[in-house]
Enzyme design. Structure first.
Site, PDB file in Angstrom:
ATOM      1  N   ASP A  74       0.817  -1.206   0.000  1.00 56.45           N
ATOM      2  CA  ASP A  74       0.000   0.000   0.000  1.00 56.45           C
ATOM      3  C   ASP A  74       0.855   1.262   0.000  1.00 56.45           C
ATOM      4  OD1 ASP A  74      -2.322  -1.465  -0.044  1.00 56.45           O
ATOM      5  OD2 ASP A  74      -2.619  -1.422   2.119  1.00 56.45           O
ATOM      6  N   ASN A 148      -4.568   8.498   2.236  1.00 60.04           N
ATOM      7  CA  ASN A 148      -5.002   7.876   3.494  1.00 60.04           C
ATOM      8  C   ASN A 148      -5.362   8.903   4.561  1.00 60.04           C
ATOM      9  OD1 ASN A 148      -4.976   5.197   2.837  1.00 60.04           O
ATOM     10  ND2 ASN A 148      -3.146   4.667   4.000  1.00 60.04           N
ATOM     11  N   HIS A 159       5.234  13.734  22.966  1.00 63.47           N
ATOM     12  CA  HIS A 159       5.204  15.112  23.455  1.00 63.47           C
ATOM     13  C   HIS A 159       3.858  15.712  23.101  1.00 63.47           C
ATOM     14  CE1 HIS A 159       6.753  19.020  24.623  1.00 63.47           C
ATOM     15  NE2 HIS A 159       6.313  19.522  23.481  1.00 63.47           N
ATOM     16  N   THR A 189      -8.791   2.210   7.293  1.00 62.48           N
ATOM     17  CA  THR A 189      -8.276   0.891   7.676  1.00 62.48           C
ATOM     18  C   THR A 189      -6.766   0.925   7.903  1.00 62.48           C
ATOM     19  OG1 THR A 189      -8.169   0.320   5.319  1.00 62.48           O
ATOM     20  CG2 THR A 189     -10.098  -0.429   6.541  1.00 62.48           C
ATOM     21  N   GLN A 249       4.448   9.648   4.552  1.00 66.54           N
ATOM     22  CA  GLN A 249       5.546   9.682   3.592  1.00 66.54           C
ATOM     23  C   GLN A 249       6.103  11.080   3.357  1.00 66.54           C
ATOM     24  OE1 GLN A 249       3.923   7.746   0.108  1.00 66.54           O
ATOM     25  NE2 GLN A 249       4.201   5.711   0.959  1.00 66.54           N
TER      26      GLN A 249
END
EC number: 2.7.1.23
Length: 294
Positions: A74, A148, A159, A189, A249
């Site tokens: 994914d 997502n 923190h 999910t 990412q």
């Protein structure tokens, strides 16, 4: 999907020899079937036996391909989706990862399923993305997209940070927590699920807001209409730096006092599935749900 499908892109950054082999097998099979095939140029050094003029950037592939095949898990699909969603190119996945919620095809037997898809036997669905913008002193400092989720979190581990949440400019709540996950149905999910968020059917036009370790017993996930605009105002009293992470990412730096604007992108990912695809079968299989009783 364009019919007939003439130009096919193969995308993905392989993590092991098995994934590299899948790229090779896909290329050889598709070319033997008469398709014009181009490959993600990040693989040029790895697949050095393939002519260099058969490699192209993701942007070029998005502009010219009739179908993109993403090989991997994914994560590879998420990375490709943020770019390919700008173009009208459908995407199908060959699973070389772990769970593979977005990558349907079995790498050991992709030919039959892919042949049926290329013959027009497939299901196409649209998955919306989120746009995340960091505003500072009334100006956009950085932005990116997420298939997502977009996550506000501290730059330091464990923190707490403080921030306010607005929905369509209307104050919703303030929070002292490790952060907030703003998720699409596709992302429900993924990280959102781990944070206690709800599973949303991918056809829903909805966005979920999932607090991360809130310092209160009353905080719960909230689901809002997908057309709502979310604004997070980071407290100027926060210490250190914060970040907005897009799909885990891409990280956008956030300073105390910044605003984060999150809203539905005008672009969508066109996701292709085999004809026998069932979202609920995927959930049952990937999440280990019980089988039928009778």
């Amino acid at each position: 999907m364009k019919n007939p499908c003439n130009v096919i892109a193969i995308i993905g950054k392989p993590r092991d020899q098995q994934a590299i082999q899948t790229h090779k097998e896909l290329y050889e099979w598709l070319t033997s079937e008469g398709y014009k095939v181009f490959i993600d140029d990040r693989l040029a050094a790895i697949l050095d036996e393939i002519p260099q003029n058969h490699f192209a950037s993701l942007v070029e592939l998005g502009k010219n391909a009739d179908l993109a095949i993403v090989v991997g898990g994914d994560g590879n699909m998420l990375g490709a989706a943020r770019i390919l969603s700008r173009f009208d190119v459908p995407v199908i996945g060959v699973n070389r990862g772990n769970l593979g919620f977005l990558t349907d095809l079995n790498p050991d037997d992709f030919q039959a399923a892919l042949k049926a898809v290329l013959a027009g036997e497939y299901i196409e669905e649209e998955r919306f993305l989120l746009e995340a913008e960091v505003h500072r002193h009334g100006q956009i400092k950085s932005h990116n997209a997420a298939l997502n989720e977009a996550v506000l979190h501290p730059g330091q581990i464990a923190h707490m940070i403080e921030f306010e949440v607005y929905i369509d400019e209307s104050f919703a709540f303030s929070l002292r927590a490790d952060g907030l996950i703003v998720s699409t149905p596709t992302g429900s999910t993924a990280y959102s699920l781990s944070g206690g968020g709800p599973i949303l059917s991918p056809s829903l036009n909805a966005i979920s807001l999932v607090p991360m370790f809130p310092h209160t017993l009353s905080s719960r996930p909230l689901v809002v209409d997908g057309k709502r605009r979310i604004k997070l105002i980071v407290s100027p009293e926060n210490r250190g730096t914060q970040e907005v992470s897009c799909d885990g990412q891409v990280s956008l730096p956030v300073s105390p006092g910044d605003e984060i604007h999150i809203y539905q992108s005008p672009n969508v990912l066109k996701l292709i599935h085999p004809k026998d695809y069932s979202y609920y079968h995927v959930l049952r299989n990937k999440l280990g749900w019980s089988s039928k009783l009778f």
